[in-house]
Design a protein around this motif. Structure first.
Motif, PDB file in Angstrom:
ATOM      1  N   TYR B  72      16.539  -5.137  42.618  1.00  0.00           N
ATOM      2  CA  TYR B  72      15.212  -5.334  42.014  1.00  0.00           C
ATOM      3  C   TYR B  72      14.431  -6.390  42.800  1.00  0.00           C
ATOM      4  CZ  TYR B  72      11.814  -7.275  38.703  1.00  0.00           C
ATOM      5  OH  TYR B  72      10.675  -7.759  38.117  1.00  0.00           O
ATOM      6  N   GLU B 102       3.960   4.389  38.085  1.00  0.00           N
ATOM      7  CA  GLU B 102       4.080   2.949  37.788  1.00  0.00           C
ATOM      8  C   GLU B 102       3.595   2.647  36.371  1.00  0.00           C
ATOM      9  OE1 GLU B 102       1.896   1.211  41.098  1.00  0.00           O
ATOM     10  OE2 GLU B 102       3.734   0.151  41.638  1.00  0.00           O
ATOM     11  N   ILE B 105       6.094   3.860  33.844  1.00  0.00           N
ATOM     12  CA  ILE B 105       7.274   2.988  33.757  1.00  0.00           C
ATOM     13  C   ILE B 105       6.938   1.729  32.969  1.00  0.00           C
ATOM     14  CG2 ILE B 105       8.831   1.510  35.145  1.00  0.00           C
ATOM     15  CD1 ILE B 105       8.640   3.784  37.265  1.00  0.00           C
ATOM     16  N   ASP B 106       5.750   1.217  33.192  1.00  0.00           N
ATOM     17  CA  ASP B 106       5.328   0.019  32.478  1.00  0.00           C
ATOM     18  C   ASP B 106       5.258   0.263  30.965  1.00  0.00           C
ATOM     19  OD1 ASP B 106       4.620  -2.693  32.814  1.00  0.00           O
ATOM     20  OD2 ASP B 106       2.588  -2.158  32.138  1.00  0.00           O
ATOM     21  N   THR B 109       9.388   1.141  29.784  1.00  0.00           N
ATOM     22  CA  THR B 109      10.393   0.453  30.612  1.00  0.00           C
ATOM     23  C   THR B 109      11.808   0.604  30.045  1.00  0.00           C
ATOM     24  OG1 THR B 109       8.670  -1.181  30.932  1.00  0.00           O
ATOM     25  CG2 THR B 109      10.818  -1.715  31.836  1.00  0.00           C
ATOM     26  N   ILE B 113      14.823   2.465  32.131  1.00  0.00           N
ATOM     27  CA  ILE B 113      15.917   1.703  32.767  1.00  0.00           C
ATOM     28  C   ILE B 113      17.263   2.099  32.166  1.00  0.00           C
ATOM     29  CG2 ILE B 113      16.909  -0.613  33.115  1.00  0.00           C
ATOM     30  CD1 ILE B 113      14.040  -1.664  33.340  1.00  0.00           C
ATOM     31  N   CYS B 130      11.036  -0.372  39.819  1.00  0.00           N
ATOM     32  CA  CYS B 130      10.745  -1.497  38.918  1.00  0.00           C
ATOM     33  C   CYS B 130      10.388  -2.742  39.732  1.00  0.00           C
ATOM     34  CB  CYS B 130      11.934  -1.798  38.021  1.00  0.00           C
ATOM     35  SG  CYS B 130      12.116  -0.650  36.677  1.00  0.00           S
ATOM     36  N   VAL B 135       7.601  -4.970  37.545  1.00  0.00           N
ATOM     37  CA  VAL B 135       7.886  -4.940  36.099  1.00  0.00           C
ATOM     38  C   VAL B 135       8.406  -6.335  35.750  1.00  0.00           C
ATOM     39  CG1 VAL B 135       9.566  -4.026  34.427  1.00  0.00           C
ATOM     40  CG2 VAL B 135       8.412  -2.475  35.984  1.00  0.00           C
ATOM     41  N   LYS B 139      11.930  -8.373  31.111  1.00  0.00           N
ATOM     42  CA  LYS B 139      12.038  -7.028  30.558  1.00  0.00           C
ATOM     43  C   LYS B 139      13.116  -6.243  31.316  1.00  0.00           C
ATOM     44  CE  LYS B 139       8.058  -4.390  28.885  1.00  0.00           C
ATOM     45  NZ  LYS B 139       6.819  -3.782  29.359  1.00  0.00           N
ATOM     46  N   PHE B 140      13.041  -6.321  32.651  1.00  0.00           N
ATOM     47  CA  PHE B 140      13.986  -5.573  33.492  1.00  0.00           C
ATOM     48  C   PHE B 140      15.423  -5.990  33.199  1.00  0.00           C
ATOM     49  CE2 PHE B 140      16.680  -5.332  37.279  1.00  0.00           C
ATOM     50  CZ  PHE B 140      16.626  -3.979  37.556  1.00  0.00           C
ATOM     51  N   TYR B 143      16.794  -4.851  29.634  1.00  0.00           N
ATOM     52  CA  TYR B 143      17.167  -3.434  29.532  1.00  0.00           C
ATOM     53  C   TYR B 143      18.280  -3.070  30.509  1.00  0.00           C
ATOM     54  CZ  TYR B 143      13.163  -2.882  26.483  1.00  0.00           C
ATOM     55  OH  TYR B 143      12.292  -2.991  25.442  1.00  0.00           O
TER      56      TYR B 143
END
Lengths: 129, 201
Positions: B72, B102, B105-106, B109, B113, B130, B135, B139-140, B143
């Motif tokens: 990431y 994008e 995904i936002d 999310t 993921i 991501c 992102v 958050k990344f 998840y």
């Protein structure tokens, strides 16, 4: 009007195609599962009725393969680490951390003969326990 | 499957947890190695007494988390810079579709993921996208950890309970994940127009 009809139809066809494919893949999955289960390739060693598990498991001698290491064989068949070394006259310094296939190739042994000897040694050890 | 048995599993048997760590780490960082099927096999070995199940799970979880996070951050810091040097990728990055992806995904999310953890290529792609889409890291990572726990528990349970049937289980997973992957691609391409209209709102 006719354009709307056409787009409605094509949308329906897309959905039908997707549903059919999902169904087909589900059928393929279930039939493969059943086939593997019937042939005995797929079995759970856990009794859900009695909630008992039979661990640690041991594998069938016939499944001994070239990718396995002597260390792995010793652990799963509960063999004394020196037993195979002595019985099969293994002189490799990397024993037991060596792949069986690699050992056979390195020492230019006949694979079939070596494997039958190995299987015989394992069953003899288990019978004499 | 043969590749897994011939090229990867012997190393796991030889170098145990360190091999598992390195392979899982590489699989979540950049190399598309079937880490899920490897975990099924390793858990089967644990059920036979060759590995300790707890150590195995902890090793795999840590390797996955480090690999995903590194992937990431590399994508976030250098992804756009490197890819924009290649004309083909520059075009993709500037395209309307990529912007829509994008945005999607936002918005989603979490599911994106978590679901992507179960398939090696989608896992790698998700980490990179991501990172490049910047992102939020919080958050990344949240998840990613949830997804990794779910993924590891799933494959480890399969391997542990099916034990020496792990080759058959892996065949089943392999066949089904290909079908599943193709169905997703087909579904997205069939409804692409509708998806883009909905996303651009």
């Amino acid at each position: 009007m006719s354009m709307r009809k056409i787009s409605f139809k094509s949308k329906n066809i897309k959905i039908i195609v997707l549903i059919l494919l999902c169904f087909a893949s589900f059928v393929v999955f279930v039939s493969t599962f059943n086939q593997l289960y019937r042939e005995g390739d797929l079995k759970v060693d856990y009794d859900f009725k009695t909630k008992q598990k039979h661990f640690p498991r041991t594998i069938d001698i016939k499944t001994v393969s070239a990718w396995m290491t002597f260390d792995y064989i010793n652990v799963i068949f509960k063999i004394d680490p020196n037993y195979l070394k002595e019985t099969l006259s293994i002189n490799d310094p990397r024993y037991p951390n060596i792949r069986i296939g690699h050992y056979v190739k390195r020492n230019q042994l006949n694979e079939a003969t070596f494997f039958s000897g190995l299987e015989q040694a394992i069953s003899n050890y288990n019978n004499n326990k | 499957m043969d590749f897994l048995v011939q090229a990867i599993i012997p190393y796991v048997l030889l170098y145990k947890y360190s091999a598992l760590f390195v392979i899982t780490f590489l699989a979540s960082l950049i190399v598309p190695i079937p880490a899920g099927t490897l975990l099924v096999a390793s858990s089967a070995f644990a059920s036979q007494g060759y590995f300790n199940m707890t150590t195995l799970i902890i090793t795999v979880i840590i390797a996955n988390i480090i690999g995903d996070n590194l992937s990431y951050w590399l994508a976030r810091l250098y992804g756009r810079v490197i890819l924009s040097k290649v004309a083909f990728f520059r075009k993709i990055l500037a395209s309307k579709n990529f912007i829509l992806v994008e945005r999607s995904i936002d918005r989603h999310t979490g599911p994106f993921i978590i679901i992507s953890r179960f398939e090696v290529i989608s896992n790698l792609t998700a980490n990179i996208i991501c990172g490049m889409s910047k992102v939020s890291y919080k958050k990344f990572v949240t998840y990613e950890i949830i997804g990794t726990f779910a993924n590891v528990s799933f494959y480890a349970t399969l391997g542990y309970f099916f034990g020496d049937s792990w080759q058959a289980v892996n065949k089943l997973i392999g066949d089904f994940s290909i079908i599943f992957f193709l169905l997703i691609i087909l579904g997205v391409s069939l409804f692409w127009k509708k998806i883009t209209v909905r996303l651009s709102r």
